[in-house]
Design an enzyme around this catalytic site. Structure first.
Site, PDB file in Angstrom:
ATOM      1  N   GLU A   1      50.968  53.943   4.668  1.00 17.22           N
ATOM      2  CA  GLU A   1      51.055  53.690   3.193  1.00 17.22           C
ATOM      3  C   GLU A   1      50.115  54.733   2.736  1.00 17.22           C
ATOM      4  O   GLU A   1      49.089  54.961   3.352  1.00 17.22           O
ATOM      5  CB  GLU A   1      50.536  52.404   2.931  1.00 17.22           C
TER       6      GLU A   1
ATOM      7  N   LYS B   1      47.209  56.817   1.100  1.00 18.42           N
ATOM      8  CA  LYS B   1      46.106  56.195   0.725  1.00 18.42           C
ATOM      9  C   LYS B   1      45.605  56.563  -0.673  1.00 18.42           C
ATOM     10  O   LYS B   1      45.266  57.878  -0.730  1.00 18.42           O
ATOM     11  CB  LYS B   1      44.741  56.867   1.717  1.00 18.42           C
TER      12      LYS B   1
ATOM     13  N   ASP C   1      43.759  57.477  -3.964  1.00 22.36           N
ATOM     14  CA  ASP C   1      42.419  57.692  -4.175  1.00 22.36           C
ATOM     15  C   ASP C   1      42.012  57.353  -5.608  1.00 22.36           C
ATOM     16  O   ASP C   1      42.038  58.214  -6.641  1.00 22.36           O
ATOM     17  CB  ASP C   1      42.441  59.304  -4.320  1.00 22.36           C
TER      18      ASP C   1
ATOM     19  N   TYR D   1      48.635  46.731  -2.595  1.00 19.15           N
ATOM     20  CA  TYR D   1      48.884  46.973  -1.166  1.00 19.15           C
ATOM     21  C   TYR D   1      48.409  45.880  -0.277  1.00 19.15           C
ATOM     22  O   TYR D   1      48.528  45.892   0.666  1.00 19.15           O
ATOM     23  CB  TYR D   1      48.267  48.384  -0.856  1.00 19.15           C
TER      24      TYR D   1
ATOM     25  N   LYS E   1      42.487  60.434   7.542  1.00 19.73           N
ATOM     26  CA  LYS E   1      42.178  61.336   6.075  1.00 19.73           C
ATOM     27  C   LYS E   1      42.872  62.493   6.314  1.00 19.73           C
ATOM     28  O   LYS E   1      42.920  63.208   7.537  1.00 19.73           O
ATOM     29  CB  LYS E   1      40.766  61.099   5.995  1.00 19.73           C
TER      30      LYS E   1
ATOM     31  N   CYS F   1       6.083  71.634  12.986  1.00 18.89           N
ATOM     32  CA  CYS F   1       6.804  70.861  11.701  1.00 18.89           C
ATOM     33  C   CYS F   1       5.975  71.589  10.436  1.00 18.89           C
ATOM     34  O   CYS F   1       5.120  71.577  10.249  1.00 18.89           O
ATOM     35  CB  CYS F   1       6.078  69.240  11.642  1.00 18.89           C
TER      36      CYS F   1
ATOM     37  N   CYS G   1       3.371  69.060   8.711  1.00 12.67           N
ATOM     38  CA  CYS G   1       2.189  68.661   9.265  1.00 12.67           C
ATOM     39  C   CYS G   1       1.627  69.620  10.099  1.00 12.67           C
ATOM     40  O   CYS G   1       0.480  69.277  10.716  1.00 12.67           O
ATOM     41  CB  CYS G   1       2.188  67.268   9.819  1.00 12.67           C
TER      42      CYS G   1
ATOM     43  N   CYS H   1       9.315  66.316  15.265  1.00 12.69           N
ATOM     44  CA  CYS H   1       7.963  66.704  15.101  1.00 12.69           C
ATOM     45  C   CYS H   1       7.181  65.737  16.042  1.00 12.69           C
ATOM     46  O   CYS H   1       7.461  64.481  15.974  1.00 12.69           O
ATOM     47  CB  CYS H   1       7.627  66.140  13.591  1.00 12.69           C
TER      48      CYS H   1
ATOM     49  N   CYS I   1       2.085  62.477  10.594  1.00 12.35           N
ATOM     50  CA  CYS I   1       2.777  63.308   9.920  1.00 12.35           C
ATOM     51  C   CYS I   1       3.193  62.761   8.673  1.00 12.35           C
ATOM     52  O   CYS I   1       3.901  61.484   8.631  1.00 12.35           O
ATOM     53  CB  CYS I   1       4.073  63.903  10.626  1.00 12.35           C
TER      54      CYS I   1
HETATM   55  S1  IVH Z   1      44.222  48.342   2.807  1.00 12.97           S
HETATM   56  C1  IVH Z   1      41.129  45.555   4.773  1.00 12.97           C
HETATM   57  N1  IVH Z   1      45.927  49.902   1.713  1.00 12.97           N
HETATM   58  O1  IVH Z   1      41.039  52.615   1.050  1.00 12.97           O
HETATM   59  C2  IVH Z   1      41.909  46.709   4.332  1.00 12.97           C
HETATM   60  N2  IVH Z   1      43.761  50.432   1.249  1.00 12.97           N
HETATM   61  O2  IVH Z   1      38.912  52.680   3.002  1.00 12.97           O
HETATM   62  C3  IVH Z   1      42.055  46.575   2.879  1.00 12.97           C
HETATM   63  N3  IVH Z   1      43.242  52.440  -0.194  1.00 12.97           N
HETATM   64  O3  IVH Z   1      38.998  50.018  -0.200  1.00 12.97           O
HETATM   65  C4  IVH Z   1      42.545  47.968   2.289  1.00 12.97           C
HETATM   66  N4  IVH Z   1      45.099  53.043  -0.394  1.00 12.97           N
HETATM   67  O4  IVH Z   1      40.394  51.288  -2.106  1.00 12.97           O
HETATM   68  C5  IVH Z   1      44.506  49.795   1.841  1.00 12.97           C
HETATM   69  N5  IVH Z   1      47.671  51.423   0.943  1.00 12.97           N
HETATM   70  C6  IVH Z   1      46.230  51.228   1.129  1.00 12.97           C
HETATM   71  C7  IVH Z   1      45.277  51.916   0.537  1.00 12.97           C
HETATM   72  C8  IVH Z   1      43.840  51.537   0.576  1.00 12.97           C
HETATM   73  C9  IVH Z   1      44.001  53.231  -0.678  1.00 12.97           C
HETATM   74  C10 IVH Z   1      41.517  52.300  -0.349  1.00 12.97           C
HETATM   75  C11 IVH Z   1      41.062  51.053  -0.752  1.00 12.97           C
HETATM   76  C12 IVH Z   1      39.931  50.569   0.245  1.00 12.97           C
HETATM   77  C13 IVH Z   1      39.898  52.116   0.735  1.00 12.97           C
HETATM   78  C14 IVH Z   1      39.386  51.643   2.421  1.00 12.97           C
END
Ligand code: IVH
Length: 690
Positions: free
Chosen positions: A121, A123, A125, A232, A320, A414, A417, A432, A438
């Site tokens: 999925e 992610k 932002d 999600y 990421k 250092c 100190c 140090c 220190c």
């Molecule tokens: S699942 C236990 N699904 O990423 C799992 N998170 O680093 C709960 N986020 O806090 C999160 N897209 O803000 C999930 N498709 C997605 C997501 C997602 C963005 C964010 C969310 C979460 C953070 C985790």
């Protein structure tokens, strides 16, 4: 008033019109004329009724509805919301290799060699939110906060376009959906443009803009900002009837919640990588920012078996995207001294905008890194920023060196100190040797001691600690707890002078009494926070938690350390040999023991006792596993026991409550029988867990 259950549409329409007028009149009287004509209870009742009617007939919501105007009240702060099911975060991975390892880890944990199905999925932002529905009516919205306590954003979610206030399909009585609120790139640009014209604050990126718009005490501002959202995952649900993540997504979609159209199902590693590359390549064309992909084990049964680590699930991970880069000049290399004496080089940069954030410092890691990259003061460098991590210098543009620049020489004394700074063999950092002589180390330790995840003493900020240290008011953590007594000693003949803190510049009676109150409150502390506060090298909050969970009681832990019981420490999942050594060394230092011994007289350390499943018969019990388990792997069994509130031990003693005997169990089983400890089978163990 009509009974809300049986009210007809026509009646509701009339009443909504009446309520809109009545509430508006009350608002004007209250906010603009300072002459309220309704008492608070009556006013709340009208609003409540308006909300209930709108939830039942969302299509009758009026343009001038009071729910869209949410008072003009400036609330002093957000109300708190308790999150019954914690909102967790995800572990991050950054490469194909780490993805491979993650999948391998999952398979190993499940003792399976078959391919495992994942969802992939985007992610988003933005800002995560939680929205609770009771009997299909939206009742409470929350931010993530610290994961357990969030901020009440009910009103803010309510005004987001398309946010369902009422679910008309059959849903579980308690139904909490979770997802992300975000702002599209187009909205973000438009908002900044508008703000610029109006000479208002502009936002660095869509994420900040979304956060700033959602966390508004006045929801009318939220409403104007055109936020979007997707769902999600879920939180508290009275009846989880779906069997996979995909089934959940389909279900919420059928209820009218937006879900990301790019969510995919992947059958194996290859497909996961494909989805990653596909989204990365098309990232710029999406109308909103994403910073990676989230992979989740699709099957809920498997998710359940995999369970959770301290703060993240084992069944999901965030992959990421590579970081954003920029080129700028390195103006200086500064050496910082940390609480463990480590000398850390920091680059001062010509400030530059990287992916919407102004960057003026970057970490240079250590001495070798500077040498390896041949970083010199005055160089043009490539820096990168990934998520929230500190920006890094990735490369020096040597061809841009127009004049001769001096090679950087790392100091061997250092800078704070003057003590020798030495590098142990096979250590990357130079330290140090001044220890607590220190001043910088001592000050950093004190700052750590009072920091949020440790004693959390408000009023002892960095500047105060620095000043108090310099003036000799606080030299060691213990001195914090004698401040009040020393401030105005009752005994006139006592040594030393009254501190009279209230007479300091910028202080007064109120701030001093607040400080003492904060200090007294902090005296009661959880075991894991106390261990973290000690500032042992490498021991962060997660390790402190693991240690607390293992030893339960501070004296037990300290005695084990004084006995140098390294083997047991290393046996804790998550504590490696190097950290174990650092911990034992910490307790070898007389000075540390001295401070601890004084501290434990004035603070009250709560034993660690975590009951995740309160109704489990295993809560508080000590269990030993022996022999080969066939239904789960050892790790799986262990975490099941722990999440049922049990303690898992490696050896059988009279304190053991149960020995779970798998196939061909040997000496431990024998010992259990000798001691009369109850022996149970794997199946019996499963029966006992919840
Ligand atoms: S699942 C236990 N699904 O990423 C799992 N998170 O680093 C709960 N986020 O806090 C999160 N897209 O803000 C999930 N498709 C997605 C997501 C997602 C963005 C964010 C969310 C979460 C953070 C985790």
């Amino acid at each position: 008033m009509f009974d809300i259950k049986n009210i007809s549409e026509n009646e509701a329409k009339k009443e909504l019109e009446y309520l809109a007028k009545e509430i508006e009149k009350a608002d004007i009287a209250y906010y603009q004329n300072d002459e309220p004509y309704l008492d608070d209870a009556k006013y709340d009742e009208l609003r409540h009724r308006n909300r209930a009617l709108e939830a039942k007939f969302p299509h009758l919501i009026r343009d001038d509805s009071p729910s869209k105007r949410v008072g003009a009240k400036v609330k002093s702060e957000f109300k708190k919301v308790e999150l019954k099911v914690a909102m967790l975060s995800l572990a991050d991975i950054f490469s194909d290799v780490e993805l491979h390892d993650f999948i391998l880890g999952v398979k190993r944990f499940l003792n399976s060699s078959d391919d495992i199905e994942f969802t992939a999925e985007p992610k988003m932002d933005g800002l995560s939110f939680s929205a609770k529905y009771e009997n299909g009516v939206f009742v409470k919205g929350s931010t993530r906060g610290d994961g357990k306590i969030g901020e009440d954003i009910t009103e803010n979610l309510r005004v987001i376009k398309g946010f369902p206030l009422y679910l008309d399909k059959d849903v579980p009585d308690v139904f909490e959906v979770r997802g992300e609120v975000f702002m599209s790139k187009a909205q973000f640009l438009a908002l900044n443009e508008e703000n610029e014209i109006e000479k208002k604050k502009t936002f660095a990126n869509p994420r900040n803009a979304a956060a700033g718009s959602l966390r508004q005490l006045d929801a009318r501002i939220t409403e104007k900002r055109n936020l979007s959202f997707v769902v999600y995952t879920w939180g508290e649900v009275s009846n989880v009837f779906w069997k996979s993540q995909t089934e959940f997504l389909d279900f919420v979609k059928s209820l009218g919640f937006p879900v990301n159209p790019y969510n995919m199902v992947c059958k194996n590693e290859e497909e996961l990588l494909k989805s990653f590359n596909l989204l990365m390549e098309n990232r710029a064309n999406l109308p909103y920012d994403i910073d990676g992909i989230v992979y989740k084990v699709n099957d809920l049964e498997l998710q359940k078996r995999l369970g959770f680590l301290t703060r993240t699930p084992r069944w999901a991970v965030a992959h990421k995207f590579p970081a954003e880069k920029a080129i700028t000049r390195l103006n200086n290399i500064r050496i910082q001294v940390g609480r463990t004496g480590a000398l850390t080089p920091v680059a001062d940069l010509e400030p530059i905008n990287v992916g919407g954030v102004l960057v003026s410092h970057a970490t240079l890691h250590n001495e070798d890194e500077i040498k390896r990259k041949d970083i010199r003061i005055g160089d043009m460098v490539v820096i990168q920023r990934a998520g929230d991590v500190i920006p890094q210098v990735v490369e020096v543009l040597k061809e841009k060196r127009t004049k001769e620049l001096e090679e950087f020489v790392f100091p061997t004394i250092c800078p704070e100190c003057g003590a020798h700074a030495i590098r142990e063999e096979d250590e990357a950092v130079r330290r140090c040797t001044g220890g607590l002589t220190c001043p910088q180390q001592a000050v950093e330790r004190l700052k750590h001691f009072v920091s949020r995840d440790a004693f959390n003493i408000e009023g002892l900020g960095d500047k105060v600690i620095e000043d108090f240290y310099k003036e000799g008011i606080i030299k060691t953590p213990y001195d914090i707890f004698t401040l009040e007594e020393r401030n105005r000693p009752l005994d006139l003949f006592s040594e030393g002078q009254a501190l009279n803190l209230e007479k300091r510049d910028g202080w007064g009676l109120k701030s001093v009494s607040n400080l003492f109150e904060a200090i007294n409150k902090a005296k009661k502390i959880s075991l894991q926070k106390f261990i973290y506060a000690l500032g042992i090298r490498q021991v962060g909050t997660a390790s402190a938690y693991l240690i607390a969970k293992h030893y339960h009681n501070f004296n037990v832990f300290m005695n084990a350390m004084r006995d140098k019981d390294i083997a047991l420490l290393i046996s804790i999942d998550g504590i490696g040999p190097q950290m174990a050594l650092d911990i034992v060394e910490f307790f070898e230092e007389e000075h540390n023991i001295e401070v601890i011994n004084k501290l434990i007289k004035v603070v009250d350390i709560d034993d660690f006792y975590e009951v995740i499943a309160e109704n489990s018969v295993l809560a508080g019990k000590t269990i030993v596993f022996t022999g080969t388990l066939v239904k789960f792997t050892r790790n799986e069994a262990k975490s099941k026991a722990i999440s049922n509130g049990a303690k898992v031990s490696g050896s059988v003693s009279s304190a053991t409550d149960f020995v779970v005997a798998g196939e061909s169990a040997g000496s431990k089983l024998k010992k259990a029988m000798e001691l009369g400890v109850k022996v149970i089978s794997e199946d019996e163990f499963i029966e006992m867990t919840v």
